[in-house]
Design a protein around this motif. Sequence first.
Motif, PDB file in Angstrom:
ATOM      1  N   VAL A  26      -0.359   0.756   3.758  1.00 21.72           N
ATOM      2  CA  VAL A  26       0.107   2.093   4.183  1.00 21.72           C
ATOM      3  C   VAL A  26       1.330   1.939   5.078  1.00 21.72           C
ATOM      4  CG1 VAL A  26      -0.459   4.131   5.547  1.00 21.72           C
ATOM      5  CG2 VAL A  26      -2.142   3.198   3.955  1.00 21.72           C
ATOM      6  N   GLU A  27       1.236   1.039   6.040  1.00 23.44           N
ATOM      7  CA  GLU A  27       2.340   0.827   6.975  1.00 23.44           C
ATOM      8  C   GLU A  27       3.576   0.276   6.261  1.00 23.44           C
ATOM      9  OE1 GLU A  27      -1.546   0.816   8.960  1.00 23.44           O
ATOM     10  OE2 GLU A  27      -0.735  -0.328   7.264  1.00 23.44           O
ATOM     11  N   ALA A  28       3.366  -0.619   5.294  1.00 18.29           N
ATOM     12  CA  ALA A  28       4.491  -1.202   4.570  1.00 18.29           C
ATOM     13  C   ALA A  28       5.230  -0.146   3.746  1.00 18.29           C
ATOM     14  CB  ALA A  28       4.003  -2.328   3.664  1.00 18.29           C
ATOM     15  N   LEU A  29       4.472   0.729   3.069  1.00 25.65           N
ATOM     16  CA  LEU A  29       5.123   1.769   2.276  1.00 25.65           C
ATOM     17  C   LEU A  29       5.868   2.739   3.177  1.00 25.65           C
ATOM     18  CD1 LEU A  29       5.724   2.905  -0.465  1.00 25.65           C
ATOM     19  CD2 LEU A  29       3.588   4.209  -0.369  1.00 25.65           C
ATOM     20  N   ARG A  30       5.298   3.032   4.340  1.00 25.59           N
ATOM     21  CA  ARG A  30       5.982   3.911   5.285  1.00 25.59           C
ATOM     22  C   ARG A  30       7.301   3.290   5.736  1.00 25.59           C
ATOM     23  NH1 ARG A  30       1.525   5.128   8.849  1.00 25.59           N
ATOM     24  NH2 ARG A  30       0.730   6.722   7.449  1.00 25.59           N
ATOM     25  N   GLU A  31       7.279   1.981   6.004  1.00 28.16           N
ATOM     26  CA  GLU A  31       8.490   1.286   6.436  1.00 28.16           C
ATOM     27  C   GLU A  31       9.549   1.295   5.340  1.00 28.16           C
ATOM     28  OE1 GLU A  31       9.771  -3.144   8.141  1.00 28.16           O
ATOM     29  OE2 GLU A  31       7.657  -2.531   8.090  1.00 28.16           O
ATOM     30  N   ILE A  32       9.125   1.106   4.098  1.00 25.13           N
ATOM     31  CA  ILE A  32      10.065   1.125   2.977  1.00 25.13           C
ATOM     32  C   ILE A  32      10.678   2.509   2.819  1.00 25.13           C
ATOM     33  CG2 ILE A  32      10.173   1.005   0.443  1.00 25.13           C
ATOM     34  CD1 ILE A  32       8.095  -1.312   0.696  1.00 25.13           C
ATOM     35  N   ARG A  33       9.868   3.538   2.951  1.00 27.21           N
ATOM     36  CA  ARG A  33      10.372   4.916   2.894  1.00 27.21           C
ATOM     37  C   ARG A  33      11.410   5.159   3.995  1.00 27.21           C
ATOM     38  NH1 ARG A  33       9.628   8.213  -1.539  1.00 27.21           N
ATOM     39  NH2 ARG A  33       7.471   8.782  -1.877  1.00 27.21           N
ATOM     40  N   GLU A  34      11.077   4.730   5.193  1.00 22.78           N
ATOM     41  CA  GLU A  34      11.962   4.984   6.338  1.00 22.78           C
ATOM     42  C   GLU A  34      13.279   4.219   6.226  1.00 22.78           C
ATOM     43  OE1 GLU A  34       9.476   3.942   9.602  1.00 22.78           O
ATOM     44  OE2 GLU A  34       8.300   5.809   9.509  1.00 22.78           O
ATOM     45  N   SER A  35      13.298   3.148   5.438  1.00 25.96           N
ATOM     46  CA  SER A  35      14.533   2.384   5.248  1.00 25.96           C
ATOM     47  C   SER A  35      15.502   3.085   4.299  1.00 25.96           C
ATOM     48  CB  SER A  35      14.202   0.992   4.710  1.00 25.96           C
ATOM     49  OG  SER A  35      13.813   1.053   3.345  1.00 25.96           O
ATOM     50  N   GLY A  36      15.032   4.146   3.646  1.00 28.52           N
ATOM     51  CA  GLY A  36      15.890   4.908   2.744  1.00 28.52           C
ATOM     52  C   GLY A  36      15.825   4.487   1.296  1.00 28.52           C
ATOM     53  N   LEU A  37      14.968   3.534   0.962  1.00 24.24           N
ATOM     54  CA  LEU A  37      14.843   3.106  -0.430  1.00 24.24           C
ATOM     55  C   LEU A  37      14.084   4.142  -1.257  1.00 24.24           C
ATOM     56  CD1 LEU A  37      13.893  -0.658   0.041  1.00 24.24           C
ATOM     57  CD2 LEU A  37      16.092   0.260  -0.702  1.00 24.24           C
ATOM     58  N   GLY A  38      14.466   4.275  -2.517  1.00 24.89           N
ATOM     59  CA  GLY A  38      13.719   5.122  -3.430  1.00 24.89           C
ATOM     60  C   GLY A  38      12.401   4.465  -3.784  1.00 24.89           C
ATOM     61  N   ASP A  59      -4.285  11.265   1.109  1.00 24.45           N
ATOM     62  CA  ASP A  59      -5.461  11.369   1.988  1.00 24.45           C
ATOM     63  C   ASP A  59      -5.746  10.035   2.685  1.00 24.45           C
ATOM     64  OD1 ASP A  59      -5.794  14.005   1.308  1.00 24.45           O
ATOM     65  OD2 ASP A  59      -7.428  13.645  -0.123  1.00 24.45           O
ATOM     66  N   ALA A  60      -5.345   8.937   2.048  1.00 24.86           N
ATOM     67  CA  ALA A  60      -5.548   7.614   2.641  1.00 24.86           C
ATOM     68  C   ALA A  60      -4.422   7.231   3.595  1.00 24.86           C
ATOM     69  CB  ALA A  60      -5.664   6.560   1.543  1.00 24.86           C
ATOM     70  N   GLY A  61      -3.400   8.104   3.708  1.00 24.28           N
ATOM     71  CA  GLY A  61      -2.312   7.865   4.641  1.00 24.28           C
ATOM     72  C   GLY A  61      -0.994   7.451   4.033  1.00 24.28           C
ATOM     73  N   PHE A  62      -0.955   7.222   2.708  1.00 25.28           N
ATOM     74  CA  PHE A  62       0.300   6.835   2.064  1.00 25.28           C
ATOM     75  C   PHE A  62       1.267   8.022   2.010  1.00 25.28           C
ATOM     76  CE2 PHE A  62      -2.686   3.749   0.160  1.00 25.28           C
ATOM     77  CZ  PHE A  62      -1.990   2.570   0.370  1.00 25.28           C
ATOM     78  N   PRO A  63       2.548   7.802   2.309  1.00 27.59           N
ATOM     79  CA  PRO A  63       3.538   8.884   2.257  1.00 27.59           C
ATOM     80  C   PRO A  63       4.033   9.117   0.830  1.00 27.59           C
ATOM     81  CG  PRO A  63       4.593   6.870   2.992  1.00 27.59           C
ATOM     82  CD  PRO A  63       3.139   6.539   2.806  1.00 27.59           C
ATOM     83  N   VAL A  64       3.216   9.776   0.012  1.00 20.54           N
ATOM     84  CA  VAL A  64       3.568   9.984  -1.391  1.00 20.54           C
ATOM     85  C   VAL A  64       3.218  11.409  -1.811  1.00 20.54           C
ATOM     86  CG1 VAL A  64       3.181   7.558  -1.975  1.00 20.54           C
ATOM     87  CG2 VAL A  64       1.336   9.206  -2.255  1.00 20.54           C
ATOM     88  N   SER A  65       3.873  11.841  -2.893  1.00 19.83           N
ATOM     89  CA  SER A  65       3.563  13.114  -3.539  1.00 19.83           C
ATOM     90  C   SER A  65       3.466  12.876  -5.035  1.00 19.83           C
ATOM     91  CB  SER A  65       4.657  14.146  -3.257  1.00 19.83           C
ATOM     92  OG  SER A  65       5.864  13.782  -3.919  1.00 19.83           O
ATOM     93  N   ALA A  66       3.053  13.891  -5.764  1.00 19.26           N
ATOM     94  CA  ALA A  66       2.915  13.744  -7.217  1.00 19.26           C
ATOM     95  C   ALA A  66       4.241  13.372  -7.871  1.00 19.26           C
ATOM     96  CB  ALA A  66       2.370  15.038  -7.816  1.00 19.26           C
ATOM     97  N   GLU A  67       5.351  13.793  -7.284  1.00 17.89           N
ATOM     98  CA  GLU A  67       6.660  13.483  -7.855  1.00 17.89           C
ATOM     99  C   GLU A  67       6.978  11.996  -7.804  1.00 17.89           C
ATOM    100  OE1 GLU A  67       8.917  15.465  -9.490  1.00 17.89           O
ATOM    101  OE2 GLU A  67       7.147  16.753  -9.500  1.00 17.89           O
ATOM    102  N   ASP A  68       6.292  11.279  -6.924  1.00 21.84           N
ATOM    103  CA  ASP A  68       6.537   9.836  -6.801  1.00 21.84           C
ATOM    104  C   ASP A  68       5.761   9.023  -7.824  1.00 21.84           C
ATOM    105  OD1 ASP A  68       8.110  10.190  -4.432  1.00 21.84           O
ATOM    106  OD2 ASP A  68       6.256  10.407  -3.282  1.00 21.84           O
ATOM    107  N   VAL A  69       4.811   9.648  -8.523  1.00 24.16           N
ATOM    108  CA  VAL A  69       3.890   8.932  -9.398  1.00 24.16           C
ATOM    109  C   VAL A  69       4.313   9.054 -10.860  1.00 24.16           C
ATOM    110  CG1 VAL A  69       1.488   8.673 -10.119  1.00 24.16           C
ATOM    111  CG2 VAL A  69       2.015   9.364  -7.763  1.00 24.16           C
ATOM    112  N   LEU A  70       4.402   7.935 -11.531  1.00 21.76           N
ATOM    113  CA  LEU A  70       4.702   7.915 -12.966  1.00 21.76           C
ATOM    114  C   LEU A  70       3.558   7.179 -13.653  1.00 21.76           C
ATOM    115  CD1 LEU A  70       6.901   8.695 -15.047  1.00 21.76           C
ATOM    116  CD2 LEU A  70       7.782   6.368 -14.831  1.00 21.76           C
ATOM    117  N   THR A  71       2.820   7.893 -14.491  1.00 21.28           N
ATOM    118  CA  THR A  71       1.639   7.315 -15.130  1.00 21.28           C
ATOM    119  C   THR A  71       1.875   7.028 -16.610  1.00 21.28           C
ATOM    120  OG1 THR A  71       0.710   9.458 -15.766  1.00 21.28           O
ATOM    121  CG2 THR A  71       0.134   8.621 -13.565  1.00 21.28           C
TER     122      THR A  71
END
Length: 270
Positions: A26-38, A59-71
């Motif tokens: 969770v913390e790693a993804l938050r850091e990657i987001r804050e660095s400005g990477l897509g 709900d688990a704390g990851f900074p994501v939305s449905a738009e970020d998910v490609l299934t």
Amino acid sequence: MGSVRAVLIDIDGVLTVSWQPLPGTVEALREIRESGLGVALVTNTTSRTRASIARTLADAGFPVSAEDVLTAPAVTAAHLAEHWPGARCALLNSGDIAEDLMGVTLVGEDEDGDATPDVVVVGGAGPEFGYAALNRAFGYVRQGARLVAMHRNLYWRTAQGLQLDTGAFLAGLEKAARVEAEITGKPSAAFFEAALAHVGVRADEAVMVGDDIESDVLAAQRAGVTGVLVRTGKYLPQTHRAASGTPDHVIDSFADLPALLGEVRGSAQQ
């Protein structure tokens, strides 16, 4: 990797196991987001929709939305619309993914009498993959239906350990019917092309992080994307040693990715 602008991330086995966050992810993804990477979460998961996956991760704390998910189901829907518009499709899958198959005409076994569907679509394995269902799919393909599979993963890791997945059944179906399935999810090149278009970057500007050395990492490298293998999830040392190629990078966990990105980008600027 100094010009990296986006990170493609597998979910199961990389960020979570049985939808529970792995330590530090969770913390790693938050850091990657804050660095400005897509960021694009690219998954062969076929048991949940994009919206459901995003809710669970958020709900688990990851900074994501449905738009970020490609299934794989979403990419499959686009593939069918492009190559088999209007086709009647028989779906063999564990889980309700109808929401991500918008525009696909799904037919049940009791619909239209004994008419053969145009396409048999195989998703993720589960209790539904019994003899009757597999034999029905075999019959449809023998009668001329095209065979499309969302992936051919042999297994995945859960809290209970490794579990059989679609590839274990698909191989037998292909051999019995003497056909080769069209694969729409990872490791297909089309899936990675869709992911790159989703985040708006070139292949040489992206990094793919996965626990499946063949379907995630080496497949991404064949598409021109830098591959990073994590030693979590379905990772096995023997699979790593026997792989068809060598990952660009190997790290213990997704939690180590920000440091790797920082080191490589820093080296590129020197």
